[in-house]
Design an enzyme around this catalytic site. Structure first.
Site, mmCIF file in Angstrom:
data_model
loop_
_atom_site.group_PDB
_atom_site.id
_atom_site.type_symbol
_atom_site.label_atom_id
_atom_site.label_comp_id
_atom_site.label_asym_id
_atom_site.label_seq_id
_atom_site.Cartn_x
_atom_site.Cartn_y
_atom_site.Cartn_z
ATOM 1 N N LYS A 111 -9.056 -4.205 12.112
ATOM 2 C CA LYS A 111 -7.731 -3.469 12.565
ATOM 3 C C LYS A 111 -7.505 -4.131 13.968
ATOM 4 C CE LYS A 111 -6.659 -1.429 9.238
ATOM 5 N NZ LYS A 111 -5.317 -1.368 8.595
ATOM 6 N N SER B 133 1.645 -1.876 -4.663
ATOM 7 C CA SER B 133 0.356 -1.486 -4.689
ATOM 8 C C SER B 133 -0.267 -2.166 -5.977
ATOM 9 C CB SER B 133 0.196 0.041 -4.595
ATOM 10 O OG SER B 133 0.329 0.670 -6.035
ATOM 11 N N GLY C 279 0.876 -1.031 0.034
ATOM 12 C CA GLY C 279 0.163 0.089 -0.139
ATOM 13 C C GLY C 279 0.942 1.261 0.165
ATOM 14 N N ASN D 128 0.939 -2.542 5.281
ATOM 15 C CA ASN D 128 0.141 -1.173 5.471
ATOM 16 C C ASN D 128 -0.957 -1.175 4.598
ATOM 17 O OD1 ASN D 128 0.270 1.853 5.965
ATOM 18 N ND2 ASN D 128 0.114 1.514 3.902
ATOM 19 N N TYR E 142 -14.349 -2.412 9.280
ATOM 20 C CA TYR E 142 -12.871 -1.916 9.201
ATOM 21 C C TYR E 142 -12.487 -1.926 10.630
ATOM 22 C CZ TYR E 142 -9.189 1.521 9.094
ATOM 23 O OH TYR E 142 -8.079 2.239 9.192
HETATM 24 P P1 NAP Z 1 -4.625 5.227 1.006
HETATM 25 O O1 NAP Z 1 -4.069 6.787 0.876
HETATM 26 O O2 NAP Z 1 -6.121 5.201 0.579
HETATM 27 O O3 NAP Z 1 -3.637 4.165 0.447
HETATM 28 C C1 NAP Z 1 -3.901 2.767 0.519
HETATM 29 C C2 NAP Z 1 -2.821 2.347 -0.308
HETATM 30 O O4 NAP Z 1 -2.996 0.917 -0.270
HETATM 31 C C3 NAP Z 1 -2.726 2.661 -1.666
HETATM 32 O O5 NAP Z 1 -1.218 2.520 -2.127
HETATM 33 C C4 NAP Z 1 -3.485 1.702 -2.491
HETATM 34 O O6 NAP Z 1 -3.102 1.472 -3.714
HETATM 35 C C5 NAP Z 1 -3.008 0.215 -1.458
HETATM 36 N N1 NAP Z 1 -4.051 -0.766 -1.715
HETATM 37 C C6 NAP Z 1 -5.452 -0.572 -1.630
HETATM 38 N N2 NAP Z 1 -5.759 -1.954 -1.570
HETATM 39 C C7 NAP Z 1 -4.747 -2.749 -1.815
HETATM 40 C C8 NAP Z 1 -4.743 -4.064 -2.195
HETATM 41 N N3 NAP Z 1 -5.937 -4.948 -1.965
HETATM 42 N N4 NAP Z 1 -3.372 -4.760 -2.310
HETATM 43 C C9 NAP Z 1 -2.354 -4.169 -2.351
HETATM 44 N N5 NAP Z 1 -2.328 -2.665 -2.083
HETATM 45 C C10 NAP Z 1 -3.691 -2.140 -1.915
HETATM 46 O O7 NAP Z 1 -4.678 4.715 2.719
HETATM 47 P P2 NAP Z 1 -4.024 5.263 3.943
HETATM 48 O O8 NAP Z 1 -4.977 6.457 4.526
HETATM 49 O O9 NAP Z 1 -2.909 5.718 3.803
HETATM 50 O O10 NAP Z 1 -4.297 3.985 4.947
HETATM 51 C C11 NAP Z 1 -2.820 3.244 4.854
HETATM 52 C C12 NAP Z 1 -3.193 2.051 5.934
HETATM 53 O O11 NAP Z 1 -3.125 3.221 7.215
HETATM 54 C C13 NAP Z 1 -4.246 1.307 6.049
HETATM 55 O O12 NAP Z 1 -4.045 0.181 6.580
HETATM 56 C C14 NAP Z 1 -5.211 2.158 6.926
HETATM 57 O O13 NAP Z 1 -6.175 1.408 7.651
HETATM 58 C C15 NAP Z 1 -4.363 2.766 7.953
HETATM 59 N N6 NAP Z 1 -4.752 3.850 8.593
HETATM 60 C C16 NAP Z 1 -5.089 5.115 8.054
HETATM 61 C C17 NAP Z 1 -5.321 6.291 8.898
HETATM 62 C C18 NAP Z 1 -5.428 7.737 8.171
HETATM 63 O O14 NAP Z 1 -5.899 8.589 9.039
HETATM 64 N N7 NAP Z 1 -5.251 7.890 6.858
HETATM 65 C C19 NAP Z 1 -5.682 6.079 10.112
HETATM 66 C C20 NAP Z 1 -5.543 4.719 10.626
HETATM 67 C C21 NAP Z 1 -5.032 3.810 10.217
HETATM 68 P P3 NAP Z 1 -3.942 0.716 -4.968
HETATM 69 O O15 NAP Z 1 -5.311 1.009 -4.807
HETATM 70 O O16 NAP Z 1 -3.355 1.002 -6.288
HETATM 71 O O17 NAP Z 1 -3.646 -0.919 -4.514
#
Ligand code: NAP
Length: 259
Positions: free
Chosen positions: A158, A38, A14, A88, A154
């Site tokens: 988590k 990704s 990711g 991630n 979700y």
């Molecule tokens: P994001 O900006 O939506 O990025 C998600 C990434 O994961 C992208 O690179 C996407 O690329 C990839 N991805 C999605 N589905 C995938 C799959 N099946 N296989 C491989 N890659 C995949 O998300 P983010 O906010 O950075 O979140 C990243 C992590 O942090 C997640 O686990 C999320 O639960 C956690 N998190 C985020 C926050 C926050 O505030 N943002 C808070 C708590 C936890 P593609 O779509 O091209 O595959």
């Protein structure tokens, strides 16, 4: 001063956007070889190019056993070793109970929780052979500690990662492989910006530090878990949220503002 990780190899899933991109950039700057993963190769390639010659892109869906195996094989073929896995990749579509379908539930669990299991399983042969490894999961405060309407699946995924982590940490300790988790609060990513200014303002108001986190805040914690110096820490989660989970009520924040 921490021991240099230069020349080691990390797989970041990711990593084309958001927190994963931040982790990939931070590990790249620390001198590791980075496999930027990704599903969308072109996006992963952009991040690899940003990092430099010590990075390359790989397209994989973490919910697929075959893709996960291929991802680990690519890291070994390109860099000869896998020292660190940052599992991630995650998705967070919203659906309230009553509207959420079994397919919605399976999809989120399939990427976030089964994807964690598959990524970890794929790197284990290399880490076990090396008798060393660092695994860093990206969990969340949502699920293990807090809840948010629309995110039962979700939150379950988590919290599930944290349960997975604790037993994995015990199973893998004999190989000197640690398994830990970063637990982000509200982090400023492209995805969150899409939620709109009202959501962002409400979130910021609920955080004692009165600002959203940055992807670098999470990346630094992941890098710490990957360090030599964190070698005796396993099975632990680190909350990185500017104090978001601490206030026992809105009144606590109002009281804070009187200072
Ligand atoms: P994001 O900006 O939506 O990025 C998600 C990434 O994961 C992208 O690179 C996407 O690329 C990839 N991805 C999605 N589905 C995938 C799959 N099946 N296989 C491989 N890659 C995949 O998300 P983010 O906010 O950075 O979140 C990243 C992590 O942090 C997640 O686990 C999320 O639960 C956690 N998190 C985020 C926050 C926050 O505030 N943002 C808070 C708590 C936890 P593609 O779509 O091209 O595959």
């Amino acid at each position: 001063m921490f021991t240099s990780l230069e020349g080691k190899t990390v797989i970041v899933t990711g990593a084309s956007k958001g927190i994963g991109r931040g982790i990939a950039l931070r590990f790249g700057a620390a001198g590791l070889n980075v496999l930027v993963v990704s599903r969308t190769l072109a996006d992963a390639e952009k991040v690899a190019a940003e990092i430099g010659p010590n990075a390359s892109a790989f397209a994989a869906d973490v919910s697929s056993p075959e893709d996960s195996e291929a991802m680990a094989a690519a890291a070994l073929e390109r860099y000869g070793r896998i020292d660190v896995l940052c599992a991630n990749a995650g998705i967070f579509p919203a659906a309230r109970l009553g509207q959420m379908t079994a397919a919605d539930f399976d999809h989120v669990i399939g990427v976030n929780l089964k994807g964690t299991f598959l990524s970890v399983s794929a790197v284990l042969p290399a880490m076990k052979a090396a008798k060393k490894g660092r695994i860093v999961l990206t969990s969340s405060i949502t699920g293990p500690i807090t809840g948010y309407p629309g995110w039962t699946h979700y939150g379950a995924s988590k919290a599930g990662q944290m349960g997975f982590m604790r037993t994995a940490a015990i199973e893998l300790a004999p190989w000197n492989i640690t398994v830990n988790a970063v637990m982000p609060g509200n982090i400023l990513t492209e995805g969150l910006e899409g939620a709109g200014p009202e959501y962002m303002a409400a979130m910021t108001a609920s955080i004692p530090m009165r600002k959203l986190g940055s992807v670098a805040d999470i990346a630094n914690a992941a890098l710490f878990f990957a360090s030599e110096e964190a070698g005796y820490i396993t099975g632990q989660g680190m909350v990185i949220d500017g104090g978001q989970v601490l206030p026992e009520s809105i009144g606590a924040l109002e009281e804070m503002d009187k200072a």
